[in-house]
Design an enzyme around this catalytic site. Structure first.
Site, PDB file in Angstrom:
ATOM      1  CG  ASP A 174      45.534  -5.830   5.278  1.00 51.93           C
ATOM      2  OD1 ASP A 174      44.621  -6.791   4.441  1.00 51.93           O
ATOM      3  OD2 ASP A 174      45.144  -4.040   4.670  1.00 51.93           O
ATOM      4  CG  HIS A 200      51.150  -3.032  -1.519  1.00 50.85           C
ATOM      5  ND1 HIS A 200      51.444  -1.823  -2.850  1.00 50.85           N
ATOM      6  CD2 HIS A 200      51.468  -3.396  -0.386  1.00 50.85           C
ATOM      7  CE1 HIS A 200      50.882  -1.288  -1.977  1.00 50.85           C
ATOM      8  NE2 HIS A 200      50.862  -2.127  -0.349  1.00 50.85           N
ATOM      9  CD  GLU A 251      44.523  -5.633   1.432  1.00 50.72           C
ATOM     10  OE1 GLU A 251      44.197  -6.749   1.814  1.00 50.72           O
ATOM     11  OE2 GLU A 251      45.188  -4.546   1.589  1.00 50.72           O
ATOM     12  CG  ASP A 261      42.541  -1.782   2.801  1.00 49.77           C
ATOM     13  OD1 ASP A 261      42.246  -1.193   3.918  1.00 49.77           O
ATOM     14  OD2 ASP A 261      43.705  -1.643   3.728  1.00 49.77           O
ATOM     15  CE  LYS A 291      45.894   0.751   4.768  1.00 52.16           C
ATOM     16  NZ  LYS A 291      45.783   0.761   3.042  1.00 52.16           N
ATOM     17  CD  GLU A 343      52.228  -1.270  -5.722  1.00 55.93           C
ATOM     18  OE1 GLU A 343      52.750  -1.955  -5.971  1.00 55.93           O
ATOM     19  OE2 GLU A 343      50.933  -1.249  -5.041  1.00 55.93           O
TER      20      GLU A 343
HETATM   21 CA    CA Z   1      46.095  -3.445   2.882  1.00 54.44          CA
END
Ligand code: CA
Length: 440
Positions: free
Chosen positions: A139, A146, A213, A245, A265, A386
């Site tokens: 990833d 971001h 993503e 993700d 993750k 975010e």
């Molecule tokens: Ca990611």
């Protein structure tokens, strides 16, 4: 590279494929792996309108006799790895043959139409799988917006680390927990802290997030020790999908230094099941992101004139949320953000070339995630961290509910679509997952 398969006037005998709104017109023809309700064995499928071309049945019915035997064998496989290993050129042959098979105005199309019941599956009588045996998953972190937003939350004085504009940074992810769209995802437990120094307690994550993503599947690989020149990188890229993700921000914050994300993750990553080939995306190529004045030029191995001119993809990306309350009230999902993949600082080709530049061998079916796709405006931010700015400004939904992070029962759906005048619009189909409560 624009050819008859991109012809916007081509008509399919599969009526739903001619609908202007469909993600899967004749110009798309994405590959996937599905399973019929009546058998265990997965099969290669190609989406067309609201139907799926059953490639094993097409092979058995002699409809792929124009393809090389090795390509026919790949189309009769139970994963996409063999087709990916053959490479872009052979996938392009399949695309041309299938395009003729599904048109109204070709002899091949007439022949296929006559046996439609044998070679088409209805999407409601099949289940979609992860389309490849993914050996390795990496990833990246390729949106500078971001990276700057997240960096400024955790390191206000130093949001962007010195390496960012010199290399596409990434981490090696976990392929075992990649699931296909529609699979429920369980909220993980892990170590979380109330203060930065700890001590930790083990709790269910209370800061669950999605990340919007693009995923990219590797086609032909490279031998260990060999590198992949940027000018050839796209011959090693089979096609793209949407990728969520899932991220547990509270676990991430405690564990991520010094070696990066781990349990935050690795519990689940959702992919959309249809792989949209680079050939289908050909009309929607755009220049690579224009680096602002003052940014360093990429090092020579990450710089290529063709990549600068057309290394980007004009894909509009959206995140939709449907809460349990919305479902109970019969309300539709609500759009949280809309951005563009064209806003990425690094191209997919640069990511692939950098990945292999130290001699790491990539293999067919390997998956690369782009990193969260965020643009400069608030409405283009590709994760809740975010959008709600670390929980400080929760998102208000039409039901009056608010979200700083995800609640159990929230269903997150990613969507991607390409449009350009003079061409048929194409899409990726949904990438969905519902967040389930943790195990007791
Ligand atoms: Ca990611």
């Amino acid at each position: 590279m624009i050819d008859e398969t991109h012809d916007p006037s081509a008509i399919s005998w599969v009526e739903s494929a001619n609908d202007a709104e469909t993600d899967f017109p004749l110009a798309n023809l994405p590959f996937g792996i599905f399973r019929h309700d009546f058998e265990e064995r997965p099969r290669v499928g190609i989406a067309i309108g609201d139907r799926v071309l059953d490639c094993l049945s097409a092979v058995q019915g002699g409809l792929f006799s124009g393809l090389d035997p090795a390509v026919r064998d790949a189309m009769a496989s139970w994963t996409l790895n063999p087709l990916m290993a053959l490479g872009r050129h052979d996938a392009r042959d399949v695309r041309r043959v299938v395009h003729r098979l599904l048109r109204t105005d070709t002899p091949e199309g007439n022949r296929a139409h006559a046996v439609a019941a044998d070679i088409l599956a209805s999407t409601d009588s099949i289940g979609m799988r992860v389309p490849a045996e993914i050996g390795d998953y990496t990833d990246f972190y390729a949106s500078v917006f971001h990276a700057t937003n997240v960096g400024s939350m955790f390191r206000p004085d130093n949001p962007l680390l010195p390496n960012y504009k010199w290399m596409p940074v990434g981490y090696h992810g976990r392929s075992s927990s990649i699931v296909a769209s529609g699979t429920a995802v369980r909220r993980p437990r892990g170590q979380t802290v109330a203060s930065p120094e700890g001590p930790p307690v083990v709790t269910p994550s209370s800061r669950m997030d999605y990340e919007l993503e693009i995923g990219a599947y590797v086609a032909r690989g490279n031998r260990q020790g060999d590198v992949i020149a940027l000018s050839h990188a796209e011959e090693h890229l089979f096609g793209l999908c949407l990728l969520n993700d899932w991220s547990a921000r509270d676990l991430q914050q405690w564990e991520y230094q010094p070696l990066g994300p781990f349990l935050a993750k690795n519990f689940a990553t959702t992919v959309s099941p249809w792989v949209v080939t680079l050939d289908a995306l050909e009309p929607f190529r755009v220049p690579a992101f224009a680096r602002p004045a003052g940014d360093p030029a990429p090092l020579p191995y990450l710089d290529d004139a063709a990549d600068r001119t057309r290394g980007g993809f004009g894909i509009t990306l959206e995140v939709w949320l449907r809460t349990a309350a919305m479902r109970a009230a019969g309300l539709p999902a609500e759009c949280l953000s809309r951005g563009s993949f064209a806003s990425m600082y690094w191209t997919l080709a640069q990511m692939l070339t950098h990945h292999a530049s130290g001699g790491c061998n990539l293999r067919p079916g390997d998956l690369m995630g782009s990193g969260t796709v965020s643009g400069p405006e608030r409405g283009t931010r590709g994760c809740l961290l975010e959008l709600a700015w670390r929980g400080q400004s929760p998102v208000t939904l039409s039901t009056g509910e608010t979200r700083a992070f995800l609640h159990d029962g929230d269903e997150v759906t990613l969507r991607g679509r390409c449009e350009r005048d003079g061409y048929r619009g194409i899409g990726f189909g949904p990438c969905s997952g519902e967040l389930m409560p943790p195990l007791a």
